[in-house]
Design an enzyme around this catalytic site. Structure first.
Site, PDB file in Angstrom:
ATOM      1  N   HIS A  25      15.008 -13.361  11.476  1.00 12.97           N
ATOM      2  CA  HIS A  25      14.679 -13.327  12.905  1.00 12.97           C
ATOM      3  C   HIS A  25      13.195 -13.523  13.203  1.00 12.97           C
ATOM      4  O   HIS A  25      12.851 -13.996  14.288  1.00 12.97           O
ATOM      5  CB  HIS A  25      15.109 -11.992  13.521  1.00 12.97           C
ATOM      6  CG  HIS A  25      16.590 -11.844  13.606  1.00 12.97           C
ATOM      7  ND1 HIS A  25      17.168 -10.739  14.176  1.00 12.97           N
ATOM      8  CD2 HIS A  25      17.616 -12.632  13.193  1.00 12.97           C
ATOM      9  CE1 HIS A  25      18.494 -10.854  14.125  1.00 12.97           C
ATOM     10  NE2 HIS A  25      18.778 -12.005  13.523  1.00 12.97           N
ATOM     11  N   CYS A  37       0.875  -1.172   0.000  1.00 12.92           N
ATOM     12  CA  CYS A  37       0.000   0.000   0.000  1.00 12.92           C
ATOM     13  C   CYS A  37       0.913   1.223   0.000  1.00 12.92           C
ATOM     14  O   CYS A  37       2.131   1.085  -0.088  1.00 12.92           O
ATOM     15  CB  CYS A  37      -1.006  -0.009   1.147  1.00 12.92           C
ATOM     16  SG  CYS A  37      -0.355   0.298   2.804  1.00 12.92           S
TER      17      CYS A  37
END
Length: 147
Positions: free
Chosen positions: A101, A68
Site C-alpha cells: 500500500h 534501531c
C-alpha cells in the site's frame, strides 16, 4: 521487488539484529552496502539513518533496511528525506502492507523487539511483496512535502 543493492544501517541497539540480517541477505544472494554502525558501542542513530537515506535518494541502493532499538528513531530520521518511505514492521503482515500500500523503499525493524525468526519472516514478506498501485499510487504521490 526488484533489488539493486540493499542498503542497511543501524545503531548500537540494532547491531545484533543487523548481523543476522546481513547473513540473511548473503544467503539470499543480495548485494549489500553497509552504512554502519559496525559494533554495539553507543552511537547516534541519525548519523547512520541519514547516510542510508542519501543512498536511497541517490539511487545507490534499493531497497534499504534500518534498525534501531524500537525502530522509531531511525524511521523518523529516514522519513525526513523526501525520497524515502520507511515503514516500521514488527510482523510479516505489516511488512506486506508497507510494501503493498505504501511502496516502502526502506524496511525498519525494531531490534530489541523482534527475534531472528520473526525478522526472517518480515524480510521474506517485504522482499516478496510488490506495490499494488491503483488508489495507493495517488496517495503515495502525496507523501513528499510540496515546495
Amino acid at each position: 521487488m526488484e533489488v539493486k543493492t540493499v542498503g542497511i544501517a543501524c545503531d548500537h541497539a540494532g547491531f545484533p539484529l543487523k548481523q543476522f540480517v546481513l547473513e540473511y541477505l548473503e544467503k539470499k544472494g543480495y548485494p549489500v552496502k553497509d552504512y554502519g554502525t559496525y559494533s554495539d558501542a553507543s552511537v547516534d542513530y541519525p548519523d547512520f539513518g541519514h547516510a542510508l537515506a542519501k543512498g536511497i535518494e541517490s539511487g545507490e541502493v534499493y531497497p534499504g533496511i534500518g534498525i534501531c532499538g524500537s525502530g522509531e528513531g531511525i524511521a523518523m530520521t529516514l522519513n525526513k528525506h523526501q525520497g524515502v518511505r520507511a515503514g516500521l514492521a514488527w510482523c510479516k503482515e505489516i511488512a506486506h502492507l508497507v510494501r503493498q500500500h505504501n511502496d516502502a523503499n526502506v524496511l525498519v525493524l525494531p531490534g530489541r523487539f523482534v527475534d531472528n525468526k520473526t525478522a526472517e519472516a518480515i524480510l521474506d514478506e517485504f522482499f516478496a511483496t510488490t506495490f499494488e498501485g491503483g488508489r495507493h499510487e495517488r496517495r503515495v504521490k502525496k507523501i513528499p512535502v510540496q515546495q
